[in-house]
Enzyme design. Structure first.
Site, short mmCIF file in Angstrom:
data_model
loop_
_atom_site.label_atom_id
_atom_site.label_comp_id
_atom_site.label_asym_id
_atom_site.label_seq_id
_atom_site.Cartn_x
_atom_site.Cartn_y
_atom_site.Cartn_z
N GLU A 1 -31.85 -56.36 0.68
CA GLU A 1 -30.95 -57.08 -0.24
C GLU A 1 -30.25 -58.27 0.39
O GLU A 1 -29.90 -59.23 -0.33
CB GLU A 1 -29.91 -56.10 -0.81
CG GLU A 1 -30.48 -55.05 -1.75
CD GLU A 1 -31.06 -53.84 -1.05
OE1 GLU A 1 -31.50 -52.90 -1.75
OE2 GLU A 1 -31.09 -53.82 0.20
N ASP B 1 -27.26 -51.38 -1.26
CA ASP B 1 -26.37 -50.65 -2.15
C ASP B 1 -27.01 -49.31 -2.52
O ASP B 1 -27.70 -48.72 -1.70
CB ASP B 1 -26.02 -51.49 -3.38
CG ASP B 1 -27.20 -51.76 -4.29
OD1 ASP B 1 -28.35 -51.85 -3.79
OD2 ASP B 1 -27.01 -51.89 -5.52
N GLY C 1 -34.36 -52.58 -8.38
CA GLY C 1 -33.87 -52.96 -9.71
C GLY C 1 -34.62 -54.16 -10.25
O GLY C 1 -35.21 -54.95 -9.49
N GLY D 1 -33.21 -50.07 -5.37
CA GLY D 1 -32.94 -49.04 -6.35
C GLY D 1 -33.88 -47.86 -6.28
O GLY D 1 -33.52 -46.73 -6.65
#
Length: 357
Positions: free
Chosen positions: A141, A149, A70, A118
């Site tokens: 992360e 995630d 991301g 992402g």
């Protein structure tokens, strides 16, 4: 090949019988924005309805990788300003991740170069996932005050033994072989074969099943040598089988090998809170019935991350100032109490992530 300045950040088009989605921010290693998430979702609408499209083909522009994750700089700016980009971005991103996993047509991800965060969510939930000798997959992360995630808890919790726990807590990089071993990819195709593979994929017969598309890929596939995690499987399983980060650290300290010491060093730079939150997510994901259940748990935790000090500080140290010296709060594992961790797992009421039937 870098994209011309006037090209959009997402290219959607049909080539033969393939619906192509190309992430097109090569200078940012195709970092994912909210607009790109929405564009991919819209593209899937079109490709699902188009009888001429046999499969979806996800790829990244440039030579550096499919997607570096991301666009965390914009998330950093929003978090510092008290904005709401994080909750909005993650909600739509996680819904897209679930949609990819159940997409009605074969979804082929070409996972070359760097694939992080992402980018994993866009690719590793696909039905046909291809890697090469250039592939470098990571979910790092915990190093920015976050946790794996985009369904990472689901994928990592289903990797052999404790290899998923190892990758999730250390942020270590998988090569192509380890990606297949860990269940993040399906086939290894040497990079020189990719142009020919891509051409064949664009000629897939309409109505092709995922199995038929895997058959096309298999014609170009090779068997890679085992990756580092597979080679160290016994040490990883022994150290990461514990249900507290403190016990994992103690087991690695007792091991004393070069691999264990390198792993300890990797853990030492991560957010203590993130390590504990990530481990709890990974353990609960083992019992989860579905990817959607894991994504819902991740979303609850992400809402707390967005207002945490560690998230802003982690991005500052890694991306903004690049001093690689984050000041975590708390700074020690023993100071991260059960009450602190519990904040990431509370029911959020109207803010829960819900999936369409």
């Amino acid at each position: 090949m870098n994209a011309p300045l006037n090209e959009p950040e997402l290219i959607v088009r049909r080539e033969g019988t393939a619906g192509v989605i190309r992430l097109n921010r090569p200078k940012a290693i195709n970092a994912l924005t909210l607009a790109m998430v929405r564009g991919i979702d819209a593209a899937l609408d079109g490709f699902a309805a188009d009888p001429e499209v046999a499969l979806v083909l996800l790829e990244g522009a440039g030579e550096r990788g499919l997607c570096a994750g991301g666009d965390i700089r914009t998330l950093y700016d929003s978090a510092r300003a008290g904005g709401d980009l994080g909750p909005a971005f993650w909600r739509e991103e996680y819904l897209l991740n679930a949609r990819i996993a159940r997409f009605v047509k074969p979804y082929v991800a070409l996972m070359d170069g760097l694939v992080m965060g992402g980018g994993v969510g866009l690719s590793a939930h696909g039905s046909v996932r291809v890697v090469s000798e250039t592939t470098r997959i990571a979910m790092p992360e915990v190093g920015i005050g976050f946790f794996p995630d985009v369904g990472g808890s689901y994928l990592l919790s289903r990797a052999p033994g404790e290899t998923g726990t190892y990758f999730g807590l250390t942020g270590a990089t998988m090569n192509g072989a380890d990606a297949i071993f860990a269940g993040f990819a399906d086939a290894f195709v040497p990079a020189p074969q990719w142009p020919a593979l891509r051409e064949k994929l664009t000629q897939a017969p309409r109505g092709a099943s995922a199995g038929q598309v895997r058959g096309i890929v298999a014609r170009f596939a090779a068997k890679p040598e085992p990756g580092p995690a597979e080679l160290h499987r016994s040490q990883i399983d022994a150290a990461f089988a514990h249900d507290t980060v403190e016990e994992i650290v103690a087991a690695l300290s007792r091991d004393g090998s070069e691999f264990a010491q390198a792993t300890l060093k990797a853990l030492g730079g991560k957010s203590p809170t993130s390590l504990k939150v990530a481990l709890r997510l990974l353990r609960s994901a083992r019992l989860a019935a579905s990817l959607e259940a894991c994504l819902a748990d991740e979303y609850r935790a992400a809402l707390e991350v967005f207002v945490s000090a560690d998230f802003v500080e982690g991005i500052r140290a890694a991306v903004i100032d690049k001093d690689r010296n984050p000041k975590w709060q708390p700074s020690r594992l023993e100071d991260v109490t059960d009450d602190i961790v519990a904040r990431y797992f509370v029911t959020r009421g109207a803010r829960e992530l819900r999936f369409p039937d």
